[in-house]
Write an enzyme that holds these catalytic residues in place. Structure first.
Site, PDB file in Angstrom:
ATOM      1  N   HIS A  89       0.857  -1.201   0.000  1.00 44.93           N
ATOM      2  CA  HIS A  89       0.000   0.000   0.000  1.00 44.93           C
ATOM      3  C   HIS A  89       0.886   1.241   0.000  1.00 44.93           C
ATOM      4  CE1 HIS A  89      -3.274   2.708   1.026  1.00 44.93           C
ATOM      5  NE2 HIS A  89      -4.130   1.701   0.953  1.00 44.93           N
ATOM      6  N   ASP A 204     -40.049  32.147  -0.145  1.00 44.31           N
ATOM      7  CA  ASP A 204     -40.012  31.003  -1.073  1.00 44.31           C
ATOM      8  C   ASP A 204     -41.309  30.962  -1.884  1.00 44.31           C
ATOM      9  OD1 ASP A 204     -39.478  28.568  -2.263  1.00 44.31           O
ATOM     10  OD2 ASP A 204     -39.929  27.375  -0.471  1.00 44.31           O
TER      11      ASP A 204
HETATM   12  C1  SPV Z   1     -37.245  23.136  -0.723  1.00 45.59           C
HETATM   13  O1  SPV Z   1     -36.232  22.743  -0.137  1.00 45.59           O
HETATM   14  O2  SPV Z   1     -37.341  24.267  -1.208  1.00 45.59           O
HETATM   15  C2  SPV Z   1     -38.405  22.254  -0.876  1.00 45.59           C
HETATM   16  C3  SPV Z   1     -38.646  21.224   0.144  1.00 45.59           C
HETATM   17  O3  SPV Z   1     -39.163  22.445  -1.779  1.00 45.59           O
HETATM   18  S1  SPV Z   1     -39.755  21.908   1.307  1.00 45.59           S
HETATM   19  O4  SPV Z   1     -39.153  23.121   1.829  1.00 45.59           O
HETATM   20  O5  SPV Z   1     -39.959  20.921   2.334  1.00 45.59           O
HETATM   21  O6  SPV Z   1     -40.984  22.210   0.615  1.00 45.59           O
HETATM   22 MG    MG Z   2     -38.923  24.273  -2.749  1.00 45.04          MG
END
Ligand code: SPV
Ligand code: MG
Length: 433
Positions: A89, A204
């Protein structure tokens, strides 16, 4: 003749390997083990050429008498099978994973006899260049894109971690954990809409536009090689989604997951606390079919995410949608839930698997985080995504540092909890030329 054994985990033979064989030959008859795909992935890196090709490469080296497949990183099976007189090795034992292998060989020698012969590692410019070339090949879009489909064939469950920047990409790429004789690392990366948005201080709700989301992908891809799964939210208008598919393919992304919602999308973990509208089965199926039609490469995947359990529409609705979306061409199904217990997710997986053995299943255990990868795999899950943990780890640590500085009017008190300056300025590899 003495039995001499050495193991190779490489896609390219360079002078360092030839030197090992040369030294090994002086001790007896040389058998080389070629590390199997699944073991290579956990220990070192994804193999860029097939096991058969790697075997042929080693067979062609003068002085190699036998070539076998080494199935595990640890040497137990090899000692049982060959009772080697010598294990040859390289002496590069500094990494924790190498330490574990070293200890394993030492323990087996105590049990079976034999001797470990260490050969000084060849650090020539050519060897380093070959190593870098092997890594670079993995990062190329054409190769990276197909890796997810290959992984699905190679490992029981594809372990995927959220990344939202070059730095988090490096964590996903390089973090290796050694636990006794088990070596583990992540297989793939998830570009989460939640984390990509939060990192930019935005909600988001599909507010961060695709150009900006693509820049996050680029930032990650520039410093990593592992495959990327992109959170495509609802996919937007079908007329736009087909362009997104082409762009993602071109970048080398392996899969996009789109969710069956319409109108203003909110994060699924809000569930029914906010107004969210599920897309009609026909409309969403048409979006999937359009994406598949627009797709040019064979290996890109469009995965349909079902929100029926999140929106409390019931198991039957979820299963009905899964059938329809597979029929429309989806390459995988993601099922989501925000319950603390994994029961409804596992029930869906069992019912889906009873009628469909092939289509990959994806699960995101954020709320039902008690469930293990092993349990998920036992219920037919193929991809497990840890969707937000790196961002959630970073925020409290940063806020804590900010508070400490405000409280003490200096930075001394928080310093012991921070990464040393020396470490952060040397964290990123530089290109030598
Ligand atoms: C994300 O990570 O943006 C997702 C998963 O879509 S969740 O936040 O659980 O919807
Ligand atoms: Mg998402």
């Amino acid at each position: 003749m003495k039995v001499v054994y050495t193991c190779f985990c490489t896609d390219v033979i360079h002078e360092g390997h030839l030197n090992i064989i040369n030294e090994a030959q002086k001790l007896g008859e040389v058998t080389v083990g070629v590390l199997a795909d699944a073991a290579s992935i956990r220990y070192n890196r994804f193999p860029a050429v097939s096991l058969e090709e790697r075997i042929r490469l080693v067979e062609a080296i003068p002085g190699v008498a036998h070539v076998i497949v080494q199935n595990e990183i640890m040497y137990d099976e090899i000692f049982e099978r060959l009772h080697p007189d010598y294990i040859v090795h390289g002496d590069n034992w500094s990494l924790p994973s190498m330490q574990a292998i070293y200890q394993n060989i030492k323990n087996l020698i105590k049990k079976y006899g034999g001797e470990l012969v260490e050969i000084p590692y060849t650090y020539s410019e050519n060897v380093q260049r070959t190593d870098h070339q092997m890594i670079e090949k993995l990062a190329m879009p054409e190769f990276r894109r197909g890796r997810l489909r290959k992984l699905l064939q190679m490992v029981p469950i594809v372990k995927t971690i959220e990344v939202h920047s070059g730095l988090t990409g490096l964590i996903a790429e390089k973090t290796v954990v050694v636990d006794g004789e088990t070596i583990d690392q992540f297989d793939a990366m998830w570009i989460s809409s939640l984390c990509d948005s939060t990192e930019k201080g935005k909600p988001d709700i599909e507010l961060v536009d695709m150009t900006s989301r693509f820049q996050t992908i680029e930032d990650v891809m520039e410093v990593t090689t592992k495959p990327v799964i992109f959170d495509g939210d609802t996919g937007g208008l079908t007329e736009h989604f087909v362009y997104t598919v082409r762009s993602l393919e071109r970048m080398g992304v392996s899969a996009v997951i789109i969710e069956d919602k319409t109108g203003l999308k909110k994060n699924s973990l809000f569930g029914t606390e906010v107004e969210q509208t599920q897309a009609g089965i026909e409309d969403f199926s048409a979006k999937i079919a359009a994406g598949k039609k627009a797709q040019l490469s064979d290996d890109f995947m469009i995965i349909a995410r079902i929100e029926s359990l999140i929106l409390e529409q019931g198991m039957e609705d979820a299963l009905k949608r899964a059938r329809a979306f597979v029929e429309a061409g989806a390459d995988g199904i993601m099922i989501h839930s925000r319950r603390k217990e994994p029961d409804e997710i596992l029930e869906f997986c069992d019912k889906f698997r009873a009628e469909n053995k092939e289509t990959p299943l994806v699960v995101v255990p954020s709320s039902f985080n008690v469930v293990t990868e092993e349990e998920l795999a036992a219920h037919g899950v193929n991809i497990c995504i840890y969707a937000n943990q790196l961002l959630r780890a970073a925020f409290p640590a940063m806020e804590n540092a900010a508070k400490s500085i405000l409280k003490h009017h200096r930075a001394k008190e928080i310093d012991s909890e921070l990464m040393p300056i020396k470490q952060i300025i040397t964290l990123i590899d530089e290109i030598n030329y």
